[in-house]
Motif scaffolding. Sequence first.
Motif, PDB file in Angstrom:
ATOM      1  N   HIS A 181       0.873  -1.172   0.000  1.00 55.76           N
ATOM      2  CA  HIS A 181       0.000   0.000   0.000  1.00 55.76           C
ATOM      3  C   HIS A 181       0.914   1.226   0.000  1.00 55.76           C
ATOM      4  O   HIS A 181       1.756   1.364   0.879  1.00 55.76           O
ATOM      5  CB  HIS A 181      -0.901   0.002   1.238  1.00 55.76           C
ATOM      6  N   TYR A 216     -10.154  17.440  -0.459  1.00 55.16           N
ATOM      7  CA  TYR A 216      -9.179  17.538  -1.545  1.00 55.16           C
ATOM      8  C   TYR A 216      -9.744  18.384  -2.692  1.00 55.16           C
ATOM      9  O   TYR A 216      -9.057  19.232  -3.269  1.00 55.16           O
ATOM     10  CB  TYR A 216      -8.830  16.125  -2.038  1.00 55.16           C
ATOM     11  N   ASP A 223      -8.304  -0.182   6.338  1.00 55.81           N
ATOM     12  CA  ASP A 223      -7.167  -0.837   5.689  1.00 55.81           C
ATOM     13  C   ASP A 223      -7.308  -0.626   4.184  1.00 55.81           C
ATOM     14  O   ASP A 223      -8.216   0.067   3.721  1.00 55.81           O
ATOM     15  CB  ASP A 223      -7.167  -2.331   6.059  1.00 55.81           C
ATOM     16  N   CYS A 244     -13.691   3.086   3.338  1.00 58.24           N
ATOM     17  CA  CYS A 244     -12.360   2.447   3.400  1.00 58.24           C
ATOM     18  C   CYS A 244     -11.307   3.529   3.442  1.00 58.24           C
ATOM     19  O   CYS A 244     -11.294   4.414   2.571  1.00 58.24           O
ATOM     20  CB  CYS A 244     -12.029   1.689   2.125  1.00 58.24           C
ATOM     21  N   PRO A 275      -8.605  10.049  -6.038  1.00 61.00           N
ATOM     22  CA  PRO A 275      -7.557   9.097  -5.649  1.00 61.00           C
ATOM     23  C   PRO A 275      -6.189   9.681  -5.982  1.00 61.00           C
ATOM     24  O   PRO A 275      -6.071  10.531  -6.882  1.00 61.00           O
ATOM     25  CB  PRO A 275      -7.858   7.867  -6.516  1.00 61.00           C
ATOM     26  N   PHE A 310      -5.059   3.582  -8.294  1.00 57.38           N
ATOM     27  CA  PHE A 310      -6.122   2.669  -7.864  1.00 57.38           C
ATOM     28  C   PHE A 310      -6.904   2.143  -9.067  1.00 57.38           C
ATOM     29  O   PHE A 310      -7.352   1.004  -9.077  1.00 57.38           O
ATOM     30  CB  PHE A 310      -7.061   3.341  -6.852  1.00 57.38           C
ATOM     31  N   PHE A 363     -11.687   7.592   1.755  1.00 55.83           N
ATOM     32  CA  PHE A 363     -12.573   8.719   2.112  1.00 55.83           C
ATOM     33  C   PHE A 363     -11.828   9.921   2.679  1.00 55.83           C
ATOM     34  O   PHE A 363     -12.426  10.962   2.940  1.00 55.83           O
ATOM     35  CB  PHE A 363     -13.699   8.267   3.053  1.00 55.83           C
ATOM     36  N   GLY A 364     -10.517   9.818   2.863  1.00 54.10           N
ATOM     37  CA  GLY A 364      -9.750  10.979   3.352  1.00 54.10           C
ATOM     38  C   GLY A 364     -10.192  11.360   4.749  1.00 54.10           C
ATOM     39  O   GLY A 364     -10.111  10.567   5.683  1.00 54.10           O
ATOM     40  N   THR A 396     -15.462  17.231  -1.289  1.00 58.84           N
ATOM     41  CA  THR A 396     -14.446  16.632  -0.414  1.00 58.84           C
ATOM     42  C   THR A 396     -13.399  17.697  -0.079  1.00 58.84           C
ATOM     43  O   THR A 396     -13.321  18.740  -0.719  1.00 58.84           O
ATOM     44  CB  THR A 396     -13.729  15.435  -1.074  1.00 58.84           C
TER      45      THR A 396
HETATM   46  C1  LIG Z   1      -5.781  12.360  -2.472  1.00 60.05           C
HETATM   47  S1  LIG Z   1      -6.553  11.627  -1.106  1.00 60.05           S
HETATM   48  C2  LIG Z   1      -8.273  12.037  -1.354  1.00 60.05           C
HETATM   49  C3  LIG Z   1      -9.091  11.846  -0.124  1.00 60.05           C
HETATM   50  C4  LIG Z   1     -10.586  12.167  -0.274  1.00 60.05           C
HETATM   51  N1  LIG Z   1     -11.238  11.241  -1.169  1.00 60.05           N
HETATM   52  C5  LIG Z   1     -10.789  13.579  -0.742  1.00 60.05           C
HETATM   53  O1  LIG Z   1     -11.209  13.771  -1.897  1.00 60.05           O
HETATM   54  O2  LIG Z   1     -10.544  14.511   0.057  1.00 60.05           O
HETATM   55  C6  LIG Z   1      -6.523   9.882  -1.517  1.00 60.05           C
HETATM   56  C7  LIG Z   1      -6.917   8.996  -0.342  1.00 60.05           C
HETATM   57  O3  LIG Z   1      -6.963   7.633  -0.761  1.00 60.05           O
HETATM   58  C8  LIG Z   1      -6.450   6.824   0.281  1.00 60.05           C
HETATM   59  N2  LIG Z   1      -5.973   5.560  -0.312  1.00 60.05           N
HETATM   60  C9  LIG Z   1      -4.875   5.375  -1.072  1.00 60.05           C
HETATM   61  N3  LIG Z   1      -4.752   4.082  -1.411  1.00 60.05           N
HETATM   62  C10 LIG Z   1      -5.804   3.446  -0.836  1.00 60.05           C
HETATM   63  C11 LIG Z   1      -6.239   2.074  -0.812  1.00 60.05           C
HETATM   64  N4  LIG Z   1      -5.532   1.128  -1.443  1.00 60.05           N
HETATM   65  N5  LIG Z   1      -7.355   1.770  -0.129  1.00 60.05           N
HETATM   66  C12 LIG Z   1      -8.072   2.743   0.511  1.00 60.05           C
HETATM   67  N6  LIG Z   1      -7.717   4.047   0.514  1.00 60.05           N
HETATM   68  C13 LIG Z   1      -6.608   4.381  -0.155  1.00 60.05           C
HETATM   69  C14 LIG Z   1      -5.328   7.659   0.879  1.00 60.05           C
HETATM   70  O4  LIG Z   1      -5.009   7.251   2.200  1.00 60.05           O
HETATM   71  C15 LIG Z   1      -5.928   9.048   0.813  1.00 60.05           C
HETATM   72  O5  LIG Z   1      -6.633   9.381   1.996  1.00 60.05           O
END
Ligand SMILES: C[S@@+](CC[C@H](N)C(=O)[O-])C[C@H]1O[C@@H](n2cnc3c(N)ncnc32)[C@H](O)[C@@H]1O
Length: 240
Positions: A8, A210, A111, A84, A133, A146, A63-64, A208
């Motif tokens: 990850h 982000y 996770d 997640c 993502p 992803f 979900f950040g 969101t």
């Molecule tokens: C750029 S951030 C965007 C967060 C949120 N969706 C937003 O728009 O504010 C990407 C998020 O995806 C999560 N992430 C990355 N790889 C992941 C995975 N394999 N499974 C679940 N979450 C993941 C990261 O931890 C991070 O919080």
Amino acid sequence: MDRSEHVHYGRRRGRRLRPGRQRLLKDLLPRLRLPVGDLGVLAQRPPAEAFCGYSDVWLEVGFGQGEHLAAQAHANPDTLFIGCEPYVNGISSLLRTIASEEIGNVLIHDDDARVLLESLPDASVGRLFLLFPDPWPKRRHRKRRFVSPTNLDRIARILVDGAEFRFATDHAEYARWTLRHVIDHAALEWPATRPGDWRYKAGDWPETRYERKATAQGRTCVYMTFRRRARAVETDGQSG
Ligand SMILES: C[S@@+](CC[C@H](N)C(=O)[O-])C[C@H]1O[C@@H](n2cnc3c(N)ncnc32)[C@H](O)[C@@H]1O
């Protein structure tokens, strides 16, 4: 997941959490954690008995800080939400919102989402969100994205026929990458017909964190709503 996929790439921890947030992780998270090994109940649709009368199950990957997930959960009290996110600081933010706003229809997988996608039964999720993502812009890092043929297979397997798969990004090349992979996927389609379909989002699509930052910095966001095609009905009566 096969061994080559086990990594990850994102962060799991950020700055040190205040005691209140640590308490939420210790006390509230175990109560909301999804039992990944035991998800067969979600195969019953609608999962009324097993899931306390909820009429649908929606899933957000990554979900950040959880703003979108919390807003959707508020707006759709009859739907069970699964969020997640492996980033502990983000999870603690969502827990704080859940506790202060008394949100009761959210479960958390803290996770890698790929583990959950593998565990959920076929055709068990009515909507999936993948919002902003990590774009992994360097060419040599693109395999970390992803959106990949393997993850689209996983997503298509768990979605019910006709389910929406909502995707957003502020990264033009990742948008093209995603579109190409979705169009190449036999079980997914993009029903958009005009630019407004990806330049603007639906009214029931909360912002969101982000996205707010991207917009404030003048970047253009793209919003794509894909659909799970209907499974063909096979002659022995099983759907495929
Ligand atoms: C750029 S951030 C965007 C967060 C949120 N969706 C937003 O728009 O504010 C990407 C998020 O995806 C999560 N992430 C990355 N790889 C992941 C995975 N394999 N499974 C679940 N979450 C993941 C990261 O931890 C991070 O919080």
